[in-house]
Enzyme design. Structure first.
Site, short mmCIF file in Angstrom:
data_model
loop_
_atom_site.label_atom_id
_atom_site.label_comp_id
_atom_site.label_asym_id
_atom_site.label_seq_id
_atom_site.Cartn_x
_atom_site.Cartn_y
_atom_site.Cartn_z
N HIS A 90 0.81 -1.21 0.00
CA HIS A 90 0.00 0.00 0.00
C HIS A 90 0.85 1.27 0.00
O HIS A 90 1.90 1.34 0.63
CB HIS A 90 -0.93 0.00 1.22
CG HIS A 90 -0.21 -0.08 2.53
ND1 HIS A 90 0.24 1.02 3.22
CD2 HIS A 90 0.15 -1.15 3.27
CE1 HIS A 90 0.83 0.64 4.33
NE2 HIS A 90 0.79 -0.67 4.39
N ASP A 91 0.39 2.24 -0.76
CA ASP A 91 0.97 3.60 -0.79
C ASP A 91 2.37 3.66 -1.37
O ASP A 91 3.06 4.67 -1.22
CB ASP A 91 0.96 4.23 0.62
CG ASP A 91 -0.43 4.24 1.24
OD1 ASP A 91 -1.30 4.93 0.68
OD2 ASP A 91 -0.65 3.54 2.24
N GLY A 125 4.97 -1.12 2.82
CA GLY A 125 4.17 0.07 2.55
C GLY A 125 4.98 1.35 2.47
O GLY A 125 6.03 1.49 3.09
#
Length: 267
Positions: A126-127, A144
């Site tokens: 994520h991200d 992440g």
């Protein structure tokens, strides 16, 4: 029309209402596309590909069997908020690759550039922000919030800690655990990765000028040895090598804001 009439979709595939499938796309057997998935023109999904969430996939990207793209991020703080995964053009995403969307705490978007190769079982968390022409070899993983600049290569089973930045043209050796930022053109290796030198092969392949490479080699030693902090040394080196764009790129990377430390040469 959300599904272009020129798209070829196998009868066993499930394309939920609302999904957008562009011209020339090929959706193979047993693929599943969620209602907020968008495929640009000429995307190919081989069999058993699952694409979910708010996911956009750029033109010419090819995804191989059993990849899981855009499903909920592996973050305990994720509470079902609307987040996105944006994948660029002409990417090759091989078997069992997983890519997560962003989270509210990280800006809500995971971004992947163009012309990348993600080999079997790689993971983009994520991200993350991944540039273009990146190669992730088998089982390499990004935690992440990582930033991977253009032309980075990650060897097999390399693992990158959350919030780490990998500078342009860096080379990450196989089986390396990277817990700190890696300078542009840096070459790192080791169970807890250390900076082994410069990715000279990558620089030559990129057709960097010989004089600039020579200057960067000199600057490398000046940045990582001597008095003062790393940032202080980098600023002094930047002044001495003001005309060398490779050195200036490394200097900018070192003095820019980061939440991590830097991967350093071994003692």
């Amino acid at each position: 029309m959300p599904v272009h009439p020129e798209a070829v979709i196998h009868p066993t595939a499930i394309v939920e209402d609302g999904a957008v499938v562009g011209p020339g796309c090929r959706i193979g057997p047993y693929c599943v596309l969620g209602p907020e998935v968008e495929l640009a023109r000429e995307v190919t999904l081989h069999s058993h590909v699952a694409v979910a969430g708010v996911t956009r996939i750029g033109a010419g990207t090819v995804i191989f069997p059993f990849a899981s793209i855009g499903h909920a991020p592996q973050d305990l703080k994720y509470a079902g908020e609307r987040v996105e995964l944006v994948i660029g053009e002409r990417n090759r995403i091989r078997e069992h690759v997983t890519m997560s969307p962003g989270t509210a705490g990280g800006g809500g978007v995971t971004r992947v550039g163009d012309d990348n190769l993600f080999m079997m079982s790689t993971h983009v968390a994520h991200d993350c922000v991944v540039g273009s022409r990146v190669v992730m070899a088998n089982n390499a993983t990004l935690a992440g919030h990582c930033v991977v600049e253009d032309n980075v290569i990650l060897g097999g089973l390399a693992a990158v800690h959350q919030f780490v930045r990998l500078g342009r043209g860096a080379m990450i050796g196989g089986l390396s655990g990277v817990v700190a930022d890696v300078i542009p053109f840096g070459s790192v290796m080791g169970e807890r990765a250390f900076l082994a030198g410069l990715n000279l092969v990558g620089l030559k392949r990129a057709k960097a000028e010989r004089a600039q490479i020579h200057g960067l080699r000199n600057a490398f030693g000046e940045i990582f040895e001597g008095d003062g902090t790393l940032q202080d040394r980098a600023r002094r080196v930047g002044e001495r090598h003001a005309e060398n764009p490779l050195v200036q790129e490394v200097v900018r990377f070192v003095i820019s804001e980061t939440s991590r430390s830097f991967t350093l040469p071994a003692d």
